[in-house]
Design a protein around this motif. Structure first.
Motif, short mmCIF file in Angstrom:
data_model
loop_
_atom_site.label_atom_id
_atom_site.label_comp_id
_atom_site.label_asym_id
_atom_site.label_seq_id
_atom_site.Cartn_x
_atom_site.Cartn_y
_atom_site.Cartn_z
N TYR A 82 -7.30 5.28 -0.10
CA TYR A 82 -6.11 4.43 -0.12
C TYR A 82 -6.51 2.98 0.12
N LYS A 124 -2.46 12.97 4.74
CA LYS A 124 -2.99 13.44 3.46
C LYS A 124 -4.36 12.84 3.16
N GLY A 146 0.84 -1.19 0.00
CA GLY A 146 0.00 0.00 0.00
C GLY A 146 0.88 1.24 0.00
N PRO A 147 1.75 1.38 -1.01
CA PRO A 147 2.70 2.49 -0.99
C PRO A 147 2.04 3.86 -0.92
N GLU A 148 0.89 4.04 -1.58
CA GLU A 148 0.22 5.34 -1.53
C GLU A 148 -0.26 5.65 -0.12
N PHE A 149 -0.80 4.63 0.56
CA PHE A 149 -1.23 4.83 1.95
C PHE A 149 -0.05 5.16 2.84
N ASP A 165 6.97 0.71 2.19
CA ASP A 165 6.32 0.41 0.92
C ASP A 165 5.46 -0.84 1.10
N ARG A 218 2.62 6.59 2.15
CA ARG A 218 3.13 7.94 1.88
C ARG A 218 2.16 9.03 2.33
N ALA A 219 0.94 8.65 2.67
CA ALA A 219 -0.06 9.60 3.14
C ALA A 219 -0.12 9.68 4.66
#
Length: 148
Positions: free
Chosen positions: A129, A125, A82-85, A107, A87-88
């Motif tokens: 996600y 953010k 869940g790389p987007e999560f 990552d 990074r948020a």
């Protein structure tokens, strides 16, 4: 004159800080967003062959501190991506068998055998996600996450 102005400004900030800390006027305390009043425990993520990851989607608030456990039963080598999560959020710490890890980011994670991992983080953010088992296509192998 400047000294009076600075003192008045400092006093205004001190008096207004609890009201500005959050829209619902919780007032965080000395630890700021890491205060116990801003902490919430999330339902655990279960890593087990053929079992759903979680009971329900997560709805998080930006600026709030959360903790959750990832429980691997060792039935299969399983991971989460869940790389987007990742990074948020700002990860405060990851605890594995009493060892505290404070990473700059993540990552993915993987369980090769049974164990428990606890992650503490601040949601940052807003957006939609997910965390999911890599290579899986089923809805139960994916946890939907919303940060408001």
């Amino acid at each position: 004159m400047i000294r009076r102005l600075l003192c008045a400004l400092a006093l205004t900030c001190v008096v207004a800080a609890p009201a500005l800390a959050d829209g619902d006027n919780r007032g965080y305390g000395l630890a700021g967003i890491l205060s116990a009043s801003n902490k919430e425990d999330l339902s655990p993520i279960i890593l087990s062959a053929g079992e759903p990851l979680s009971e329900a989607p997560w709805e998080l608030r930006s600026g709030s501190y959360y903790e959750f456990e990832i429980q691997g039963d060792g039935s299969q080598e399983l991971g989460l991506v869940g790389p987007e999560f990742f990074r948020a959020i700002w990860i405060d710490e990851i605890v594995v068998e009493g060892l505290e890890i404070r990473p700059l980011g993540l990552d993915s994670i993987e369980f090769d055998e049974a164990g428990v991992m606890e992650i503490g983080f601040v949601a940052i953010k807003p957006g939609q996600y997910y965390l999911k088992v890599p290579g899986s296509t089923g809805d139960t192998q994916r946890l939907e996450i919303t940060i408001k």
